[in-house]
Write a protein that holds these residues in place. Structure first.
Motif, mmCIF file in Angstrom:
data_model
loop_
_atom_site.group_PDB
_atom_site.id
_atom_site.type_symbol
_atom_site.label_atom_id
_atom_site.label_comp_id
_atom_site.label_asym_id
_atom_site.label_seq_id
_atom_site.Cartn_x
_atom_site.Cartn_y
_atom_site.Cartn_z
ATOM 1 N N SER A 2 0.828 -1.201 0.000
ATOM 2 C CA SER A 2 0.000 0.000 0.000
ATOM 3 C C SER A 2 0.863 1.252 0.000
ATOM 4 O O SER A 2 2.058 1.222 0.309
ATOM 5 C CB SER A 2 -0.932 -0.008 1.208
ATOM 6 O OG SER A 2 -0.181 0.245 2.380
ATOM 7 N N GLU A 3 0.222 2.353 -0.330
ATOM 8 C CA GLU A 3 0.920 3.631 -0.412
ATOM 9 C C GLU A 3 1.440 4.056 0.956
ATOM 10 O O GLU A 3 2.530 4.604 1.078
ATOM 11 C CB GLU A 3 -0.057 4.678 -0.958
ATOM 12 C CG GLU A 3 0.576 6.020 -1.212
ATOM 13 C CD GLU A 3 -0.401 6.994 -1.827
ATOM 14 O OE1 GLU A 3 -0.378 8.157 -1.392
ATOM 15 O OE2 GLU A 3 -1.170 6.609 -2.721
ATOM 16 N N ASN A 4 0.715 3.770 2.012
ATOM 17 C CA ASN A 4 1.091 4.139 3.371
ATOM 18 C C ASN A 4 2.354 3.388 3.812
ATOM 19 O O ASN A 4 3.240 3.962 4.434
ATOM 20 C CB ASN A 4 -0.075 3.866 4.317
ATOM 21 C CG ASN A 4 0.066 4.635 5.625
ATOM 22 O OD1 ASN A 4 0.849 5.567 5.714
ATOM 23 N ND2 ASN A 4 -0.707 4.234 6.609
ATOM 24 N N ALA A 5 2.454 2.093 3.487
ATOM 25 C CA ALA A 5 3.627 1.304 3.854
ATOM 26 C C ALA A 5 4.861 1.791 3.111
ATOM 27 O O ALA A 5 5.972 1.811 3.664
ATOM 28 C CB ALA A 5 3.376 -0.170 3.567
ATOM 29 N N THR A 6 4.703 2.199 1.860
ATOM 30 C CA THR A 6 5.823 2.718 1.082
ATOM 31 C C THR A 6 6.353 4.003 1.707
ATOM 32 O O THR A 6 7.566 4.205 1.804
ATOM 33 C CB THR A 6 5.382 2.990 -0.376
ATOM 34 O OG1 THR A 6 4.847 1.789 -0.921
ATOM 35 C CG2 THR A 6 6.546 3.448 -1.217
ATOM 36 N N GLU A 7 5.465 4.873 2.134
ATOM 37 C CA GLU A 7 5.875 6.112 2.761
ATOM 38 C C GLU A 7 6.641 5.859 4.059
ATOM 39 O O GLU A 7 7.628 6.528 4.358
ATOM 40 C CB GLU A 7 4.654 6.998 3.039
ATOM 41 C CG GLU A 7 4.022 7.577 1.795
ATOM 42 C CD GLU A 7 2.761 8.360 2.096
ATOM 43 O OE1 GLU A 7 2.351 8.445 3.278
ATOM 44 O OE2 GLU A 7 2.177 8.887 1.138
ATOM 45 N N VAL A 8 6.202 4.869 4.814
ATOM 46 C CA VAL A 8 6.882 4.525 6.060
ATOM 47 C C VAL A 8 8.281 3.992 5.772
ATOM 48 O O VAL A 8 9.258 4.360 6.446
ATOM 49 C CB VAL A 8 6.054 3.505 6.881
ATOM 50 C CG1 VAL A 8 6.868 2.965 8.040
ATOM 51 C CG2 VAL A 8 4.769 4.144 7.376
#
Length: 150
Positions: A2-8
């Motif tokens: 997901s986009e959120n995991a990539t940002e993390v």
């Protein structure tokens, strides 16, 4: 993913790189302190132009310490310089302290030129033989005028 995991993950990589940079910078500048400790010495110069707190102290071109304090002696009107030398480096008591330059455009550093005495300086001792930095402006004025310029 997901986009959120990539940002993390990207944020964690940037944070790790920043921490690595600060650790590297601390080691290069000596901010972490010397591993084996150091001992203090002092010297008095006619002119300490180019020296400041944190300036390198070098022996044979190798960094062995740093300048820790720079004050004006109001009685002698000389610059009193306090500096440290790494433990394990024994400096002869006839050592000369010279304000040297890395080149025409480089910065200055405090160079220790050891003498031949069998006796060494103890922590807190003073280096009596000193030489101030050579002023490039004064040298140019002497060359142009052909005489002594003070």
């Amino acid at each position: 993913m997901s986009e959120n995991a990539t940002e993390v993950l990207v944020g964690g990589a940037v944070l790790a790189a920043a921490i690595g940079f600060f650790i590297y910078a601390g080691q290069v500048t000596g901010a972490g302190g010397a591993a084996g400790g150091s001992y203090p010495l002092t010297a008095s110069f006619r002119s300490a132009d180019g020296l400041s707190v944190g300036t390198d102290v070098r022996l044979a071109g190798v960094r062995v310490g740093s300048v820790t304090a720079l004050d004006l002696n109001t009685e002698t009107f000389r610059a009193d310089v306090a500096f440290t030398v790494s433990e394990g480096i024994e400096v002869p008591d006839d050592t000369q302290a010279v304000v040297a330059s890395e080149g025409l455009l480089g910065g200055n550093f405090l160079e220790l030129v050891p003498g031949g005495s069998p006796f060494n300086l103890a922590p807190g001792d003073e280096v009596y033989e000193t030489q101030s930095a050579v002023s490039l402006t004064t040298l140019l004025l002497r060359a142009v005028s052909g005489g002594d310029v003070e």
